[in-house]
Design a protein around this motif. Structure first.
Motif, mmCIF file in Angstrom:
data_model
loop_
_atom_site.group_PDB
_atom_site.id
_atom_site.type_symbol
_atom_site.label_atom_id
_atom_site.label_comp_id
_atom_site.label_asym_id
_atom_site.label_seq_id
_atom_site.Cartn_x
_atom_site.Cartn_y
_atom_site.Cartn_z
ATOM 1 N N MET B 1 0.824 -1.197 0.000
ATOM 2 C CA MET B 1 0.000 0.000 0.000
ATOM 3 C C MET B 1 0.860 1.250 0.000
ATOM 4 S SD MET B 1 -3.174 0.107 -0.322
ATOM 5 C CE MET B 1 -4.057 1.413 0.499
ATOM 6 N N GLU B 2 1.815 1.277 0.924
ATOM 7 C CA GLU B 2 2.588 2.514 1.065
ATOM 8 C C GLU B 2 3.527 2.704 -0.098
ATOM 9 O OE1 GLU B 2 4.465 4.174 4.544
ATOM 10 O OE2 GLU B 2 3.173 2.885 5.762
ATOM 11 N N ALA B 3 3.655 3.967 -0.503
ATOM 12 C CA ALA B 3 4.524 4.275 -1.618
ATOM 13 C C ALA B 3 5.979 4.150 -1.187
ATOM 14 C CB ALA B 3 4.235 5.684 -2.112
ATOM 15 N N THR B 4 6.831 3.889 -2.162
ATOM 16 C CA THR B 4 8.253 3.796 -1.845
ATOM 17 C C THR B 4 9.024 4.729 -2.757
ATOM 18 O OG1 THR B 4 8.361 1.959 -3.353
ATOM 19 C CG2 THR B 4 8.210 1.416 -1.011
ATOM 20 N N GLY B 5 10.272 4.950 -2.409
ATOM 21 C CA GLY B 5 11.153 5.755 -3.242
ATOM 22 C C GLY B 5 10.626 7.168 -3.434
ATOM 23 N N LEU B 11 3.702 13.692 -2.629
ATOM 24 C CA LEU B 11 2.604 14.459 -2.025
ATOM 25 C C LEU B 11 3.146 15.479 -1.038
ATOM 26 C CD1 LEU B 11 -0.213 11.835 -1.502
ATOM 27 C CD2 LEU B 11 -0.016 13.599 -3.223
ATOM 28 N N SER B 12 4.099 15.060 -0.204
ATOM 29 C CA SER B 12 4.679 15.993 0.763
ATOM 30 C C SER B 12 5.343 17.150 0.031
ATOM 31 C CB SER B 12 5.678 15.276 1.648
ATOM 32 O OG SER B 12 5.059 14.184 2.283
ATOM 33 N N GLY B 64 -10.157 4.350 -6.898
ATOM 34 C CA GLY B 64 -10.858 4.344 -5.622
ATOM 35 C C GLY B 64 -9.942 4.130 -4.433
ATOM 36 N N ASP B 65 -8.718 3.688 -4.696
ATOM 37 C CA ASP B 65 -7.779 3.443 -3.589
ATOM 38 C C ASP B 65 -6.872 4.642 -3.406
ATOM 39 O OD1 ASP B 65 -8.818 0.902 -3.433
ATOM 40 O OD2 ASP B 65 -7.356 0.108 -4.882
ATOM 41 N N LEU B 66 -6.418 4.788 -2.176
ATOM 42 C CA LEU B 66 -5.440 5.836 -1.904
ATOM 43 C C LEU B 66 -4.114 5.438 -2.514
ATOM 44 C CD1 LEU B 66 -6.113 6.815 1.779
ATOM 45 C CD2 LEU B 66 -6.556 8.168 -0.248
ATOM 46 N N GLN B 67 -3.467 6.384 -3.151
ATOM 47 C CA GLN B 67 -2.166 6.117 -3.742
ATOM 48 C C GLN B 67 -1.149 7.111 -3.210
ATOM 49 O OE1 GLN B 67 -2.557 5.677 -8.001
ATOM 50 N NE2 GLN B 67 -4.615 4.867 -7.765
ATOM 51 N N PHE B 68 0.120 6.831 -3.444
ATOM 52 C CA PHE B 68 1.227 7.671 -2.949
ATOM 53 C C PHE B 68 1.115 7.843 -1.433
ATOM 54 C CE2 PHE B 68 0.078 9.094 -7.225
ATOM 55 C CZ PHE B 68 1.264 8.873 -7.895
ATOM 56 N N VAL B 69 0.684 6.777 -0.751
ATOM 57 C CA VAL B 69 0.423 6.890 0.681
ATOM 58 C C VAL B 69 1.730 6.980 1.464
ATOM 59 C CG1 VAL B 69 -0.575 5.726 2.677
ATOM 60 C CG2 VAL B 69 -1.714 5.628 0.464
ATOM 61 N N VAL B 70 1.746 7.883 2.425
ATOM 62 C CA VAL B 70 2.839 7.943 3.392
ATOM 63 C C VAL B 70 2.213 7.890 4.773
ATOM 64 C CG1 VAL B 70 4.729 9.302 4.309
ATOM 65 C CG2 VAL B 70 4.286 9.305 1.868
ATOM 66 N N ASP B 71 2.738 7.048 5.636
ATOM 67 C CA ASP B 71 2.182 6.904 6.978
ATOM 68 C C ASP B 71 3.346 6.905 7.962
ATOM 69 O OD1 ASP B 71 1.023 6.182 9.319
ATOM 70 O OD2 ASP B 71 -0.150 4.518 8.494
ATOM 71 N N LYS B 72 3.536 8.066 8.614
ATOM 72 C CA LYS B 72 4.678 8.192 9.531
ATOM 73 C C LYS B 72 4.171 8.689 10.881
ATOM 74 C CE LYS B 72 8.534 7.967 6.741
ATOM 75 N NZ LYS B 72 7.968 6.836 5.983
ATOM 76 N N ASP B 76 2.598 11.126 18.659
ATOM 77 C CA ASP B 76 2.306 9.799 19.203
ATOM 78 C C ASP B 76 1.390 9.858 20.411
ATOM 79 O OD1 ASP B 76 3.857 8.721 17.260
ATOM 80 O OD2 ASP B 76 5.698 8.800 18.454
ATOM 81 N N VAL B 77 1.553 10.907 21.232
ATOM 82 C CA VAL B 77 0.785 10.922 22.484
ATOM 83 C C VAL B 77 -0.717 10.931 22.241
ATOM 84 C CG1 VAL B 77 2.441 11.841 24.103
ATOM 85 C CG2 VAL B 77 1.202 13.409 22.610
ATOM 86 N N ILE B 78 -1.151 11.487 21.119
ATOM 87 C CA ILE B 78 -2.592 11.457 20.869
ATOM 88 C C ILE B 78 -2.926 10.493 19.736
ATOM 89 C CG2 ILE B 78 -3.014 13.768 21.748
ATOM 90 C CD1 ILE B 78 -3.131 14.656 18.797
ATOM 91 N N ASN B 79 -1.945 9.708 19.355
ATOM 92 C CA ASN B 79 -2.204 8.699 18.337
ATOM 93 C C ASN B 79 -2.585 9.317 16.999
ATOM 94 O OD1 ASN B 79 -2.136 6.128 17.568
ATOM 95 N ND2 ASN B 79 -4.092 5.513 18.455
ATOM 96 N N SER B 80 -2.001 10.449 16.711
ATOM 97 C CA SER B 80 -2.242 11.075 15.419
ATOM 98 C C SER B 80 -1.004 10.893 14.571
ATOM 99 C CB SER B 80 -2.535 12.562 15.635
ATOM 100 O OG SER B 80 -2.412 13.252 14.420
ATOM 101 N N ARG B 81 -1.216 10.570 13.311
ATOM 102 C CA ARG B 81 -0.064 10.261 12.454
ATOM 103 C C ARG B 81 -0.032 11.167 11.235
ATOM 104 N NH1 ARG B 81 2.367 5.782 13.607
ATOM 105 N NH2 ARG B 81 3.083 5.388 11.493
ATOM 106 N N TYR B 82 1.158 11.249 10.644
ATOM 107 C CA TYR B 82 1.283 11.999 9.400
ATOM 108 C C TYR B 82 0.929 11.048 8.262
ATOM 109 C CZ TYR B 82 3.319 14.614 5.558
ATOM 110 O OH TYR B 82 3.492 15.281 4.367
ATOM 111 N N ILE B 83 -0.331 11.068 7.866
ATOM 112 C CA ILE B 83 -0.772 10.185 6.794
ATOM 113 C C ILE B 83 -1.248 11.048 5.631
ATOM 114 C CG2 ILE B 83 -2.228 8.240 6.165
ATOM 115 C CD1 ILE B 83 -2.748 7.806 9.133
ATOM 116 N N VAL B 84 -0.610 10.909 4.493
ATOM 117 C CA VAL B 84 -1.123 11.580 3.304
ATOM 118 C C VAL B 84 -1.338 10.532 2.227
ATOM 119 C CG1 VAL B 84 -0.106 13.836 3.739
ATOM 120 C CG2 VAL B 84 1.222 12.116 2.546
ATOM 121 N N GLY B 85 -2.296 10.799 1.386
ATOM 122 C CA GLY B 85 -2.600 9.878 0.315
ATOM 123 C C GLY B 85 -3.545 10.562 -0.646
ATOM 124 N N LEU B 86 -3.696 9.977 -1.807
ATOM 125 C CA LEU B 86 -4.432 10.649 -2.865
ATOM 126 C C LEU B 86 -5.285 9.614 -3.577
ATOM 127 C CD1 LEU B 86 -3.996 13.488 -4.663
ATOM 128 C CD2 LEU B 86 -2.946 11.846 -6.176
#
Lengths: 496, 520
Positions: B1-5, B11-12, B64-72, B76-86
């Motif tokens: 799922m997650e994009a590489t390279g 997106l960032s 219909g699927d998210l692409q170029f996904v980044v999940d970092k 952490d303390v509120i369980n929020s992540r840097y997730i972008v996708g398109l």
């Protein structure tokens, strides 16, 4: 009597007391240097005070690395992560206030040495406050931090407003202390002990006694004066306006934080069993404080008064988590601690800009900010960041503080908590309306007096500005920084 | 799922390149104006180029699927992540935002509005760009919220510093309205965080929008869902803006500088409608079904109210602003039907409205610059004094009134049509009534736009301006306008360019709505 006769010297943990002792040593050192070198020493005073504060951070770091929880005097004085986080916060706020004071005090021809001695003494009281888990030590710490502050508020001896500020603050403070002491005596009478742990047990066991309610309320009201919660806030605007601006910043941040710290310990350790009293009390008082503070702030024309009322309203926000103290204790403490940490930097930053601008305009009127963006764009942008942070707009730091409130409220759940959440939301909007009243002349209006010379920011003010600005932005973009400390402090306060 | 390279960076990069540009500009002294402009345009064009790369690399077979996904990790303390996708829903809107900003920079190249200060003006546009791009790709609610809010301050200053006579009032009104909405929105986000459960009944405690889309609000009791939806509705509805929260829009548009209006119309309003399609409906389909008739009602009120408002305006820019209220009404009506057809039309309508109304505001800005007034009664004969601009105004007006063959048609017509047959579980008669009212709205739209066009473009140039040379479209305007003009024609002739991209995502959303409706 047996107890008295059998007195044995309590064992002292010197490592645990090292921060207090360092601070005390530097306060004394300043006085001695003053006596010996007199006038020649004046230049070195702020430096000495600053070094003292930074040096005190060293034992705090070693204690934090060490990590063991240390308890002394039968549980009356505890050094744990919670207290260390807050001690560090007090010292850093104190350091920023010293930076803000350097030029102000020097140019005002005030008593420099005494000023810094008193400030260190007051900070010593605050540092002690964060470790106090006993009615007596809380009271001693409170007086130790308050009495120097009364004097500091009246530091501009020549100005009637400053005298008024000091006197009002003193009278109200003493009155609050009296109310609080009465409450404490009632609580002691019921619990038979002054340590919070025992009070919690005693209040929790047996039938509910109306005197207990009275005692708890009196103690809380005493602190409500200290944190200038509505309707016990009347001293704050006059005191803030009359006091020298760095002292105002000190009162608005450090002193308020100390009151909140005491409340955290009282509410979450001693009184938590009586959530039927404390939750409604704080629900009401926090809703009142934010709303009244914000509404009156809307009408201010003087920047310091505006920040004073904004500070009252911010205090109201900080009291919000107490309204769900028993329903979501961990989240609530976390929310207050995070709020305190972020508030310290954004509010001190705003005061620093006020000081820097006043050095040129010699005015505290909001109108004097007209066209600031034209001739001092850096200060205008900095002020914008601080006000945006106070209003809670990402990416400046304050949003995470507000977020913490909402999180605590929704974690507790229920209609009352949700209603308080909506009140917070509405107040956020009102608050921006008056922060915008400062932004507007700064950005949207031409310079009124035609004087477009740039503002010279002195080295000390520049340093204060840099620290506060970086911290405010960092907390906004990477809230994990401050969130971590919030999380750490929760565990230990509730751990017992 | 997650994009590489490199794909994990794209997106960032589109989001933060403009911000980097802004920071670089801050370091450049004010006197070096040419460098400031080049850095600004360069960073926004670079973001656009990466956007084009994304468009090419995008896997249209799996729109219909998210692409170029980044999940970092982020907070952490509120369980929020840097997730972008398109996905297919984000792509057209992200591109719209990426195209609009450089066009605005080019348009302001040599005439930053009074009181000048190119550096600050361009910095704000770039920060704005970061907020807008980020909102369209964020897949974590907290991240979404932060980006959603970042746009507020730059727009506030754009209106407040470079705006018209009443700019202080307008900017503050804009700000307070939106802030109120977003404060309630964050409460709803947190409620979703605490209450959402997975299919096994375990509390999720997540801000991850992908997960929340999957669970679709199952496990939250209906009455709570309705309240949470109310908070989201305030947050997004004020931004759209929906009647009765629209009153900030005419003021903000009228007072804003030209490019401020363009960005406001082209992108900012879409943050609201995007929020409905991305968050409110998929997260809480059950509540959406309860709310939809009311949203539809407010949408058609908006259509008629906006149109009547247009007919009462004497100021060209204010008229276009009210037409925005009406057009966004069509978009919201499409969304409220909760059908494939309607939501696809709504997304198309967002893009089309962005280009068309953005174009109209560009023209209004240029007219104002030449005539120093936008009073419709004082204008006239544009086709004679500046024929090219006159024709472009005609083209944009025709597109705006929904002429078939131009982009505006594909947003409006299917939205109206979809109301004939609303999604499962919704009152048919009500929506058919809405359909009729919306159809009347299109007639009114034709009325006010043609009326505007007649009075400004036809006839002889007024005597007042007889001695003045009214310059025709200049080089900067051509560069800034051509992409929108081409887009309006291209998507009008070939609407499947967008429909094909969005359809998969929309099908997913409506499928979950239907599943819930079937369960009821």
């Amino acid at each position: 009597m047996d107890v008295l006769l059998a007195f044995t010297r309590p064992s002292l943990d010197w490592h645990a007391l090292a921060p207090e002792l360092t601070l005390l040593a530097f306060g004394t050192l300043i006085t001695i240097v003053d006596i010996i070198w007199d006038d020649r020493s004046k230049q070195t005073m702020p430096t000495l005070a600053g070094i003292g504060l930074l040096a005190t951070l060293v034992p705090i770091l070693t204690l934090a690395v060490d990590g063991t929880e240390r308890s002394m005097f039968g549980g009356a004085y505890v050094v744990d992560d919670f207290s260390l986080v807050l001690k560090a916060l007090f010292l850093i706020s104190g350091y920023i206030v010293v930076l803000m004071s350097v030029d102000y005090i020097r140019e005002g021809d005030y008593y420099e040495n005494e000023y810094y001695t008193l400030m260190l003494t007051s900070l010593l009281g605050m540092v002690m406050m964060s470790s106090s888990r006993d009615l007596v030590s809380v009271f001693v710490a409170l007086e130790l931090l308050s009495i120097p502050a009364y004097m500091l508020a009246a530091w501009r001896k020549g100005g009637p407003r400053s005298n008024e500020a000091g006197l009002k603050y003193y009278l109200m403070g003493v009155f609050a202390s009296a109310v609080m002491l009465y409450g404490m005596s009632l609580v002691y009478g019921l619990a038979g002990s002054t340590t919070f742990d025992v009070i919690a047990q005693e209040l929790g066991s047996g039938s509910s006694n109306p005197v207990a309610v009275l005692g708890i309320l009196f103690v809380l009201i005493g602190f409500a004066f200290k944190v200038s919660a509505v309707p016990f806030h009347t001293w704050a605007p006059d005191t803030y306006e009359g006091a020298p601006t760095p002292v105002t910043a000190f009162l608005a941040v450090a002193s308020k934080t100390a009151g909140m710290v005491a409340l955290i310990q009282l509410v979450f350790v001693a009184f938590l069993v009586r959530d039927d009293v404390i939750q409604p009390f704080f629900w009401l008082i926090s809703a009142l404080t934010m709303t009244v503070g914000n509404l009156i702030a809307l009408r201010q024309t003087n920047i310091v008064r505006l920040l004073a009322y904004s500070g009252i309203a911010q205090g109201g926000f900080m009291l919000v988590p107490f309204a769900v103290a028993a329903d979501a204790p961990a989240r609530a403490i976390e929310a207050v601690v995070i709020y305190l940490a972020i508030y310290a930097f954004m509010n001190l930053g705003a005061f620093t800009v006020v000081l820097a601008v006043a050095r040129k305009t010699r005015s505290g009127e909001i109108d004097s900010y007209s066209g600031l963006f034209q001739y001092a764009p850096g200060l205008a942008v900095a002020m914008t960041v601080f006000l945006a942070a106070l209003a809670g707009i990402p990416p400046a730091g304050g949003w995470f503080a507000k977020f913490g409130l909402f999180r605590a409220l929704l974690d507790a759940g229920g209609g009352w908590a949700a209603a308080l959440g909506v009140i917070v939301a509405i107040n956020t909007v009102i608050a921006f309306a008056y922060y915008a009243r400062v932004l507007m002349p700064m950005w949207f209006q031409p310079v009124t007096d035609g004087d477009e010379r740039p503002i010279v920011v002195t080295g000390a003010l520049g340093a204060a500005l840099t620290v506060t600005l970086l911290a405010t932005m960092a907390f906004g973009v990477l809230p994990g920084l401050v969130g971590h400390f919030g999380e750490v402090s929760v565990l230990s306060a509730l751990g017992g | 799922m997650e994009a590489t390279g490199f794909d994990s960076w794209v997106l960032s990069l589109t989001v933060f390149l403009p911000l980097v540009g802004a920071v670089v500009i801050m370091m450049i002294p004010k006197a070096y104006e040419a460098e400031v402009k080049l850095v600004a345009l360069g960073s926004s064009l670079l973001a656009l180029i990466i956007g084009l790369y994304i468009t090419i690399q995008f896997n249209y077979g799996a729109a219909g699927d998210l692409q170029f996904v980044v999940d970092k990790g982020w907070i952490d303390v509120i369980n929020s992540r840097y997730i972008v996708g398109l996905d297919g829903l984000s792509l057209p809107l992200l591109m719209l935002s990426l195209v609009t900003v450089p066009l605005c920079l080019i348009y302001s190249w040599n005439h930053v509005p009074e009181p000048g200060n190119t550096k600050a003006f361009f910095i704000l546009l770039l920060i704005l760009s970061t907020g807008m791009n980020g909102t369209f790709v964020a897949q974590d609610m907290i991240l979404f919220f932060v980006f959603f809010e970042i746009v507020l301050l730059p727009m506030y200053f754009l209106i407040g510093v470079w705006g018209g006579e009443d700019r202080r009032y307008a900017s503050l009104k804009f700000f307070l309205y939106t802030l109120f909405g977003s404060a309630l929105m964050i409460i709803s986000f947190l409620a979703l965080f605490f209450l959402s459960k997975d299919s096994a009944g375990e509390l999720l405690h997540t801000f991850d929008m992908r997960v929340l889309t999957d669970v679709a609000g199952v496990g939250i009791i209906k009455s709570t869902q309705v309240w949470i939806f109310a908070g989201l509705f305030m947050g997004f509805g004020i931004k759209v803006p929906m009647f009765p929260f629209h009153t900030w829009l005419p003021d903000a548009h009228t007072q804003a500088p030209t490019v401020g209006s363009v960005i406001l119309a082209a992108v900012l309003l879409k943050l609201g409608t995007y929020g409905f399609v991305r968050i409110a409906i998929p997260f809480l389909p059950d509540a959406a079904i309860s709310w939809a008739p009311w949203i539809g009602l407010l949408a058609v009120i908006g259509i008629i109210y906006g149109a009547l408002g247009c007919l009462a305006q004497s100021d060209m820019k204010r008229l276009i602003a009210f037409s925005s209220v009406a057009h966004m009404g069509f978009v919201m009506l499409g969304i409220a039907t909760l059908t494939d057809f309607g939501i696809n039309a709504a997304i198309f309508g967002m893009v089309a409205h962005g280009m068309i109304t953005g174009m109209l505001f560009f023209i209004a800005g240029s007219v104002k610059e030449r005539y120093h007034t936008l009073e419709i009664s004082r204008l006239g004969g544009l086709l004679k004094s500046a024929p090219r601009m006159g024709w472009i105004l005609g083209f944009a007006s025709m597109a705006s009134l929904g002429l078939p063959g131009l982009a505006g048609f594909w947003g409006e017509f299917p939205a109206i049509l979809s109301a004939y047959n609303p999604g499962a579980g919704m009152p048919e008669e009500t929506f058919r009534t809405y359909m009729v009212i919306a159809a009347i709205g299109t007639v009114l739209a034709a009325g006010y736009l043609l009326w505007l066009y007649q009075r400004t473009a036809f006839g002889e140039p007024p005597e007042e301006f007889a001695g003045h040379e009214i310059a025709d479209v200049n080089r900067f305007e051509w560069i800034a306008w051509t992409p929108f003009l081409v887009g309006i024609a291209l998507f009008g002739v070939w609407p499947n360019l967008i429909f094909n991209v969005t359809d998969d995502v929309v099908a997913g959303i409506t499928a979950s709505v239907e599943a819930i409706a079937a369960g009821n």
